[in-house]
Design a protein around this motif. Sequence first.
Motif, PDB file in Angstrom:
ATOM      1  N   GLN A  40      27.392  11.889  65.465  1.00 38.34           N
ATOM      2  CA  GLN A  40      28.618  11.880  64.677  1.00 38.34           C
ATOM      3  C   GLN A  40      28.355  11.425  63.245  1.00 38.34           C
ATOM      4  O   GLN A  40      29.211  11.537  62.380  1.00 38.34           O
ATOM      5  CB  GLN A  40      29.641  10.950  65.350  1.00 38.34           C
ATOM      6  N   LEU A  41      27.170  10.861  63.019  1.00 40.69           N
ATOM      7  CA  LEU A  41      26.760  10.395  61.703  1.00 40.69           C
ATOM      8  C   LEU A  41      25.330  10.859  61.447  1.00 40.69           C
ATOM      9  O   LEU A  41      24.508  10.871  62.358  1.00 40.69           O
ATOM     10  CB  LEU A  41      26.805   8.869  61.633  1.00 40.69           C
ATOM     11  N   ALA A  79      23.942  17.087  57.943  1.00 41.57           N
ATOM     12  CA  ALA A  79      24.494  17.939  59.009  1.00 41.57           C
ATOM     13  C   ALA A  79      25.959  17.628  59.279  1.00 41.57           C
ATOM     14  O   ALA A  79      26.773  18.534  59.479  1.00 41.57           O
ATOM     15  CB  ALA A  79      23.668  17.771  60.285  1.00 41.57           C
ATOM     16  N   THR A  80      26.317  16.339  59.282  1.00 40.87           N
ATOM     17  CA  THR A  80      27.712  15.961  59.502  1.00 40.87           C
ATOM     18  C   THR A  80      28.413  15.605  58.194  1.00 40.87           C
ATOM     19  O   THR A  80      29.633  15.507  58.150  1.00 40.87           O
ATOM     20  CB  THR A  80      27.813  14.753  60.454  1.00 40.87           C
ATOM     21  N   ILE A 111      30.903   6.613  55.048  1.00 35.52           N
ATOM     22  CA  ILE A 111      30.998   7.275  53.739  1.00 35.52           C
ATOM     23  C   ILE A 111      30.835   8.773  53.942  1.00 35.52           C
ATOM     24  O   ILE A 111      29.810   9.229  54.456  1.00 35.52           O
ATOM     25  CB  ILE A 111      29.920   6.744  52.786  1.00 35.52           C
ATOM     26  N   ASP A 112      31.849   9.534  53.544  1.00 40.49           N
ATOM     27  CA  ASP A 112      31.815  10.989  53.703  1.00 40.49           C
ATOM     28  C   ASP A 112      32.071  11.732  52.400  1.00 40.49           C
ATOM     29  O   ASP A 112      32.332  12.937  52.395  1.00 40.49           O
ATOM     30  CB  ASP A 112      32.825  11.441  54.763  1.00 40.49           C
ATOM     31  N   GLY A 113      32.006  11.008  51.302  1.00 42.66           N
ATOM     32  CA  GLY A 113      32.214  11.654  50.018  1.00 42.66           C
ATOM     33  C   GLY A 113      32.245  10.638  48.897  1.00 42.66           C
ATOM     34  O   GLY A 113      32.113   9.422  49.120  1.00 42.66           O
ATOM     35  N   ALA A 126      23.647  13.969  48.237  1.00 43.27           N
ATOM     36  CA  ALA A 126      22.726  13.835  49.363  1.00 43.27           C
ATOM     37  C   ALA A 126      23.486  13.578  50.660  1.00 43.27           C
ATOM     38  O   ALA A 126      23.151  14.137  51.716  1.00 43.27           O
ATOM     39  CB  ALA A 126      21.741  12.703  49.098  1.00 43.27           C
ATOM     40  N   ILE A 127      24.523  12.759  50.603  1.00 49.90           N
ATOM     41  CA  ILE A 127      25.329  12.468  51.790  1.00 49.90           C
ATOM     42  C   ILE A 127      26.043  13.722  52.279  1.00 49.90           C
ATOM     43  O   ILE A 127      26.025  14.054  53.475  1.00 49.90           O
ATOM     44  CB  ILE A 127      26.354  11.356  51.497  1.00 49.90           C
TER      45      ILE A 127
END
Length: 268
Positions: A29-30, A73-74, A99-101, A68-69
């Motif tokens: 999931q991460l 893949a997720t 952190i997703d953005g 980079a984040i």
Amino acid sequence: MLRHFWCTLACLVLAVGFGAGAPASAEPQLDLALVLAVDVSSSMEAEEQGLQRAGFVEAFRSALVHEAIQNGATGQIAVTYVEWSGAKDQTVLVPWTVIDGPEKAKEFSKRLASKPIRQAGMTSISGIIDFSRDLFKELGGVPARRVIDISGDGPNNDGRKVVLARDEAIAEGITINGLPIMFGRTQNSPEMDGLDVYYHECVIGGASSFMIPLHDPEQFAMVIRTKIMREVAGIEDHRPKLVPTQSRMNCVTGDKKNADDPNVQKNP
């Protein structure tokens, strides 16, 4: 017929209920769970501490780190920031944050920048490795990789032997990376020649592990940003990282120096 229907429905409800309580899918999931483990022992000068903190704050404001984040893949990672010193001195400044953005990254950076900087005592790299292993157990999401990012300016001189902690972490599939800080210190602070070799042979380990020595304070922000980008990207490196028995570095040199010093107060 009706009774058969209700029995079938009950079985389906029970099946769904058990499924909800079962472990999460094996799919990560991460992309990464990252412990930023930052040395605040007495050997860290005020200048080092300030530059170190500023480097991590700036890294999570960087568009390069954000990219980079999001390229993972997720597209999301979990990060926590921990200050450490002696064997029993570890403080979580910023707890696990997904952190997703850019917005979440900047929020993490803002929270970190708001925390005061402190200075503590001894240097227990083994202590922060053990503490970080427990932190991973608190994380809810399933990470594809678990990494401990250790920065410090001296060898392990408190707690158990660093190689024991390192090898146990590696056996659990955890990667340990290093940032040995190797620029000027005061005369009253312990200093060790070959700290980069010490980190390479005694501290880092696991899949794709690496360390980047820091020799110039002006490069603090750049080195930290580069290191975090590499950790997020998860660049594969299949070379063995465990230290062979003929290692040229004595991994207990810091512990021995501390044990032989009558002026150093020992833990009870």
